[in-house]
Design an enzyme around this catalytic site. Sequence first.
Site, PDB file in Angstrom:
ATOM      1  N   HIS A   1     113.248  33.642 -20.444  1.00  0.00           N
ATOM      2  CA  HIS A   1     114.493  33.754 -20.336  1.00  0.00           C
ATOM      3  C   HIS A   1     114.832  34.909 -19.111  1.00  0.00           C
ATOM      4  CE1 HIS A   1     113.565  32.856 -24.193  1.00  0.00           C
ATOM      5  NE2 HIS A   1     114.416  32.441 -24.515  1.00  0.00           N
TER       6      HIS A   1
ATOM      7  N   HIS B   1     120.781  31.556 -19.812  1.00  0.00           N
ATOM      8  CA  HIS B   1     120.222  32.399 -20.668  1.00  0.00           C
ATOM      9  C   HIS B   1     118.695  32.170 -20.174  1.00  0.00           C
ATOM     10  CE1 HIS B   1     118.718  33.319 -24.760  1.00  0.00           C
ATOM     11  NE2 HIS B   1     118.198  32.092 -24.804  1.00  0.00           N
TER      12      HIS B   1
ATOM     13  N   GLU C   1     117.927  44.737 -48.653  1.00  0.00           N
ATOM     14  CA  GLU C   1     116.501  44.485 -48.698  1.00  0.00           C
ATOM     15  C   GLU C   1     116.479  44.315 -47.512  1.00  0.00           C
ATOM     16  OE1 GLU C   1     118.786  42.059 -49.899  1.00  0.00           O
ATOM     17  OE2 GLU C   1     118.090  43.520 -52.386  1.00  0.00           O
TER      18      GLU C   1
ATOM     19  N   HIS D   1     117.089  35.623 -61.062  1.00  0.00           N
ATOM     20  CA  HIS D   1     116.157  37.116 -60.883  1.00  0.00           C
ATOM     21  C   HIS D   1     114.557  36.686 -61.156  1.00  0.00           C
ATOM     22  CE1 HIS D   1     119.796  38.742 -60.604  1.00  0.00           C
ATOM     23  NE2 HIS D   1     119.737  40.136 -61.516  1.00  0.00           N
TER      24      HIS D   1
END
Length: 675
Positions: free
Chosen positions: A35, A265, A414, A476
Amino acid sequence: MDISTLRQRDPDHWAMAGAIRALTLDAVVQANSGHSGMPIGMADVATVLWTRHLRFDPKAPDWADRDRFILSAGHGSMLLYALLHLTGYEDMTLDQIRAFRQWGASTAGHPEFRHAKGIDTTTGPLGQGLANAVGFAVAEEALRARFGAAICDHRTWVVAGDGCLMEGISHEAIAMAGNLKLGHLTVFWDNNDITIDGRVSLTDSVDQPARFAATGWHVQSVDGHDPTAINAAIEAACADDRPSMIACRTHIALGTSAQDTSKGHGALTAPDLVAAARHAWNWPHAPFEIPQDIRAPWLEAGRRGAAARVEWEERLEAAKGSRRALFDRMMSGEPPKKLAATIRALKRQASDSAATVATRKSSEMVLEVVNPIMPETLGGSADLTGSNNTLTAGLGVFSAENRGGRYLHYGIREHGMAAAMNGMALHGGVRPYGGTFLCFADYARPAIRLSALMGVPVTYVMTHDSIGLGEDGPTHQPIEHLAMLRATPNLNVFRPADTVETAEAWEIALTSQTTPSVLALSRQDLPTLRTTHRQANMTARGGYVLADADGRRQALLMATGSEVAIAMAARELLHAQGIGTRVVSMPCWELFEAQDEAWRRSVLPAGPVRVAVEAAIRFGWDRWLFGERGRREKSGFVGMHGFGASAPAPVLYENFGITPAAVTAKVRDLLGLSD
Ligand SMILES: Cc1ncc(C[n+]2csc(CCOP(=O)(O)OP(=O)(O)O)c2C)c(N)n1
Ligand SMILES: [Mg+2]
């Protein structure tokens, strides 16, 4: 953008930044991949930061009080490699740059922790570095609170691209940093308005400065090619006590024919493009050649920090005995000598009392004795503190007001929590653990993978580890999560059966230096199965004989966690029928696999029929249902075959057929005995 104006504005700066641009172009051409655009676009910002502000010493790359530089936009790896080479990091030689992206080189496609000094984290999955940086900044604050600014007083700098800021994790990270007022954290946003598919406006119209400001950041916008403006913005960022975001308006692939386009890019290799770019930059030198008059000021920049490093060492030297020893031990990652005895005492007590207790509670019992003797632990939970049992007495809450607190309320984040813990562990001096429900390992997965890839000893406390959580239901109840985690290389997945195994698992997690750990813990109460104290850490063996067969061994039951008790009950039933049955507890497959074959064979001998019992999918169990060297044993599995359901846990176990009776029936069936 008129290149000649830039060239003339500050010719010395231009030449130094040109060295980054040229090395990037040359390395990408040589590799024929990579890149080019991002390092070329951010060269000016990086030059100002590294030559005037970043506190580092290439001669002492592990200096604990150095600034950390995090290239969150990891695809721009050549930016970092060029900076390390130019400033004189000894292991970042020109040969390494020439070997960019090749087998065995430290200059991998994306920066990889441990490949070379100065690479403080592995980046590439966009947004991770930004969230790591939050952890770095937390660790710095925590150590400053403990040891004082004379010993710990440095900054964390991040280069983030449009991609990093578009990823959801960025929101978790910046919200945490803003709330915690991490004033030593500065993010440079490479605001080039380009991603792979085209202009950012194709997909995103977020007002990024407003977003950062809304989460409590100090925000500035500058021309990312104006060294004076960049310098002033950095000074203002340092003067502000909030985390800072500097939006740097840049041009991707500046000065090339791909400038300001998504073509810029990736890898720019076309010979005519390369020749034209060199001409536009006024860079007439041969590939990989940095003229002495340009290298010299770069090396000078690399020597800037040496005096500060020496002064810091003197201050550390002057620190009094025990404080100094504690700092050294914490930075080394070595646990205190007392840990082994502390764990042993808890194990003995747990075996003696033989209580019935959920392993999430067992984990809390461990933390209650460990946290007081390990001041390096930084605990936390993603808003499930009372369920994960991760907070112990006296830890205090780490906050903007209390840097001495050792518990982080991560919020419902999380992913951000896991990535921040990676940053803390990478920073060193602290040992992070954090909790959530095992099912939400999915939300943390990209960062867990990086814990494993980087080899950092983060501990994931993942409770509610099966249908045994009951009424919260299938959303869950983890089913495939253990398999996913076990499939991850260099990750110890522990599923302890009782308090004794939980203590042993924690001991391994807390002494680990290069392997992260997941503790899968039950919500429901479990009996103590290790009722006879053994000094040895049996969990370290991964799998071991918990109870052997009475008489001739006809069946072998393997189980983990809450199902070990079910296997033990099945053994009773089978013994009553005269079927000798061994129960093997397998709290950690990875460690069992790591034992020599003799141990594995002694625990799982050929001959008896084998049944594995686990309230999860079968995936992976065949490794143990088969004998060593692929020998087929008569075997079966008692566990889950689909998603769970909402009901009380005992009802679920009954209906999903994970019971002592079902295990017994399976064994009888395998033995060809009719009911
Ligand atoms: C999580 C993740 N998704 C996708 C990618 C693939 N990827 C690499 S760079 C990139 C575009 C990033 O855009 P930006 O950050 O603006 O970088 P620039 O094009 O400006 O260099 C993408 C999609 C990745 N590395 N990580
Ligand atoms: Mg971009």
